[in-house]
Design a protein around this motif. Structure first.
Motif, PDB file in Angstrom:
ATOM      1  N   ASN B  27       0.830  -1.198   0.000  1.00  0.00           N
ATOM      2  CA  ASN B  27       0.000   0.000   0.000  1.00  0.00           C
ATOM      3  C   ASN B  27       0.868   1.254   0.000  1.00  0.00           C
ATOM      4  O   ASN B  27       1.523   1.563   0.998  1.00  0.00           O
ATOM      5  CB  ASN B  27      -0.917  -0.014   1.221  1.00  0.00           C
ATOM      6  N   SER B  28       0.855   1.960  -1.107  1.00  0.00           N
ATOM      7  CA  SER B  28       1.706   3.147  -1.235  1.00  0.00           C
ATOM      8  C   SER B  28       1.294   4.267  -0.293  1.00  0.00           C
ATOM      9  O   SER B  28       2.055   5.206  -0.075  1.00  0.00           O
ATOM     10  CB  SER B  28       1.686   3.660  -2.689  1.00  0.00           C
ATOM     11  N   ALA B  29       0.089   4.173   0.262  1.00  0.00           N
ATOM     12  CA  ALA B  29      -0.382   5.201   1.195  1.00  0.00           C
ATOM     13  C   ALA B  29       0.088   4.946   2.625  1.00  0.00           C
ATOM     14  O   ALA B  29      -0.260   5.701   3.531  1.00  0.00           O
ATOM     15  CB  ALA B  29      -1.912   5.261   1.161  1.00  0.00           C
ATOM     16  N   SER B  30       0.853   3.898   2.826  1.00  0.00           N
ATOM     17  CA  SER B  30       1.322   3.576   4.176  1.00  0.00           C
ATOM     18  C   SER B  30       2.085   4.742   4.773  1.00  0.00           C
ATOM     19  O   SER B  30       2.848   5.416   4.085  1.00  0.00           O
ATOM     20  CB  SER B  30       2.191   2.323   4.143  1.00  0.00           C
ATOM     21  N   GLN B  31       1.875   4.928   6.065  1.00  0.00           N
ATOM     22  CA  GLN B  31       2.369   6.125   6.728  1.00  0.00           C
ATOM     23  C   GLN B  31       3.501   5.872   7.715  1.00  0.00           C
ATOM     24  O   GLN B  31       4.429   6.647   7.806  1.00  0.00           O
ATOM     25  CB  GLN B  31       1.206   6.788   7.487  1.00  0.00           C
ATOM     26  N   SER B  32       3.378   4.837   8.476  1.00  0.00           N
ATOM     27  CA  SER B  32       4.342   4.593   9.554  1.00  0.00           C
ATOM     28  C   SER B  32       4.908   3.189   9.399  1.00  0.00           C
ATOM     29  O   SER B  32       4.210   2.273   8.962  1.00  0.00           O
ATOM     30  CB  SER B  32       3.671   4.722  10.925  1.00  0.00           C
ATOM     31  N   PHE B  33       6.160   3.064   9.816  1.00  0.00           N
ATOM     32  CA  PHE B  33       6.872   1.807   9.591  1.00  0.00           C
ATOM     33  C   PHE B  33       7.696   1.472  10.825  1.00  0.00           C
ATOM     34  O   PHE B  33       8.272   2.364  11.460  1.00  0.00           O
ATOM     35  CB  PHE B  33       7.796   1.948   8.366  1.00  0.00           C
ATOM     36  N   ALA B  62      17.869   1.201  10.193  1.00  0.00           N
ATOM     37  CA  ALA B  62      16.651   0.988   9.411  1.00  0.00           C
ATOM     38  C   ALA B  62      16.594   1.990   8.273  1.00  0.00           C
ATOM     39  O   ALA B  62      16.985   3.146   8.432  1.00  0.00           O
ATOM     40  CB  ALA B  62      15.424   1.131  10.303  1.00  0.00           C
ATOM     41  N   GLN B  63      16.134   1.521   7.135  1.00  0.00           N
ATOM     42  CA  GLN B  63      16.000   2.380   5.958  1.00  0.00           C
ATOM     43  C   GLN B  63      14.616   2.193   5.359  1.00  0.00           C
ATOM     44  O   GLN B  63      14.052   1.099   5.407  1.00  0.00           O
ATOM     45  CB  GLN B  63      17.040   1.999   4.898  1.00  0.00           C
ATOM     46  N   LEU B  64      14.110   3.261   4.774  1.00  0.00           N
ATOM     47  CA  LEU B  64      12.819   3.237   4.098  1.00  0.00           C
ATOM     48  C   LEU B  64      12.999   3.749   2.683  1.00  0.00           C
ATOM     49  O   LEU B  64      13.608   4.802   2.487  1.00  0.00           O
ATOM     50  CB  LEU B  64      11.821   4.114   4.854  1.00  0.00           C
ATOM     51  N   SER B  68      10.213   2.511  -3.900  1.00  0.00           N
ATOM     52  CA  SER B  68      10.190   1.074  -4.174  1.00  0.00           C
ATOM     53  C   SER B  68       9.349   0.311  -3.166  1.00  0.00           C
ATOM     54  O   SER B  68       9.208  -0.910  -3.280  1.00  0.00           O
ATOM     55  CB  SER B  68      11.608   0.521  -4.176  1.00  0.00           C
ATOM     56  N   GLN B  69       8.851   1.003  -2.172  1.00  0.00           N
ATOM     57  CA  GLN B  69       7.988   0.406  -1.144  1.00  0.00           C
ATOM     58  C   GLN B  69       8.681  -0.749  -0.440  1.00  0.00           C
ATOM     59  O   GLN B  69       8.143  -1.861  -0.353  1.00  0.00           O
ATOM     60  CB  GLN B  69       6.633  -0.018  -1.747  1.00  0.00           C
ATOM     61  N   TYR B  70       9.882  -0.478   0.022  1.00  0.00           N
ATOM     62  CA  TYR B  70      10.517  -1.481   0.856  1.00  0.00           C
ATOM     63  C   TYR B  70      11.222  -0.833   2.040  1.00  0.00           C
ATOM     64  O   TYR B  70      11.570   0.344   2.032  1.00  0.00           O
ATOM     65  CB  TYR B  70      11.437  -2.406   0.068  1.00  0.00           C
ATOM     66  N   ILE B  71      11.407  -1.668   3.038  1.00  0.00           N
ATOM     67  CA  ILE B  71      12.019  -1.280   4.304  1.00  0.00           C
ATOM     68  C   ILE B  71      13.139  -2.272   4.570  1.00  0.00           C
ATOM     69  O   ILE B  71      12.999  -3.458   4.251  1.00  0.00           O
ATOM     70  CB  ILE B  71      10.999  -1.366   5.450  1.00  0.00           C
ATOM     71  N   SER B  72      14.209  -1.798   5.138  1.00  0.00           N
ATOM     72  CA  SER B  72      15.299  -2.713   5.447  1.00  0.00           C
ATOM     73  C   SER B  72      15.745  -2.537   6.898  1.00  0.00           C
ATOM     74  O   SER B  72      15.527  -1.492   7.514  1.00  0.00           O
ATOM     75  CB  SER B  72      16.480  -2.479   4.504  1.00  0.00           C
ATOM     76  N   LEU B  73      16.339  -3.595   7.396  1.00  0.00           N
ATOM     77  CA  LEU B  73      16.943  -3.573   8.730  1.00  0.00           C
ATOM     78  C   LEU B  73      18.326  -4.190   8.608  1.00  0.00           C
ATOM     79  O   LEU B  73      18.461  -5.307   8.103  1.00  0.00           O
ATOM     80  CB  LEU B  73      16.105  -4.367   9.734  1.00  0.00           C
TER      81      LEU B  73
END
Lengths: 116, 111
Positions: B27-33, B62-64, B68-73
């Protein structure tokens, strides 16, 4: 209290019986959530309470599941006529309801429900 | 397609290694991670929030990537105590605040 308290920690019940699971959130937290986690699976959202607003029940899997939150604090999740597929860990979480400085949830240690 | 997808692992790494996990959200509208950590038979606990500019907390980064709609740790200098399942978590509705959890990536740090 200092953390989110859930009871009982373990519950074994016979298929077809009703069960009640209790959650006591952190004092002052206006938002309360129920999730469940089946063995080896991710967390599945069930229901969400925010203050005095109508709860978001969109995650409840069937009409056998219901939840209440009395006085804006303690919540009870009720499962009627339990089935074996209801076996899971039921996790309650609470959070502050304010938009700023929100840092996610604090979970309770869960109730492990086994339906035999 | 799941709303939040993670490689389940397990990632088996030696102590001292650097390990990275990725997660994608639909969901591209996602706000918090967030990243949560869950130990075996325990409840999830918040590890860290993920900010747009990236953030670091000790050995954890952590990176956002919204495009590309991905998160890394990234975990540097892995410790035995880092062994756990790491859950990628997304909130798409700030008004509702209901978090969507990935199924988790299991990390096992070996002595």
């Amino acid at each position: 209290g200092a953390g989110v308290s859930q009871s009982p920690s373990n519950k074994v019940t016979e298929k077809g019986k009703d069960v009640e699971l209790r959650c006591d959130p952190i004092s002052g937290h206006t938002a309360l959530y129920w999730y469940r986690q089946s063995l080896g699976q991710g967390l599945e959202f069930l229901i969400y309470f925010q203050g005095n607003s109508a709860p978001d029940k969109s995650g409840l899997p069937s009409d056998r599941f219901s939840a209440e939150r009395t006085g804006g604090s303690v919540s009870t999740l009720t499962i009627q006529r339990t089935q074996q597929e209801d076996s899971a860990v039921y996790l309650c979480a609470s959070s502050r309801g304010t938009p700023s400085g929100w840092d996610g949830y604090t979970f309770g240690s869960g109730t492990r429900l086994t339906v035999v | 397609r799941k709303e939040v997808e993670q490689d389940p692992g397990p990632f088996n790494v030696p102590e001292g290694a650097t390990v990275a996990f990725n997660c994608t959200y639909s969901n591209s509208a996602s706000q918090s991670f967030f990243w949560y950590r869950q130990d075996c038979r325990k409840e999830p606990k918040l590890l860290m929030s993920v900010y747009s500019s990236g953030n670091e907390d000790g050995r954890f980064t952590a990176q956002l990537n919204r495009a590309s709609q991905y998160i890394s740790l990234l975990i540097r200098d892995s410790k035995l105590s880092d062994s756990a399942t790491y859950l990628c978590v997304v909130n798409k509705d700030t008004g509702r605040r209901a978090l969507t959890f990935g199924s988790g990536t299991r990390l096992q740090v070996q002595p």
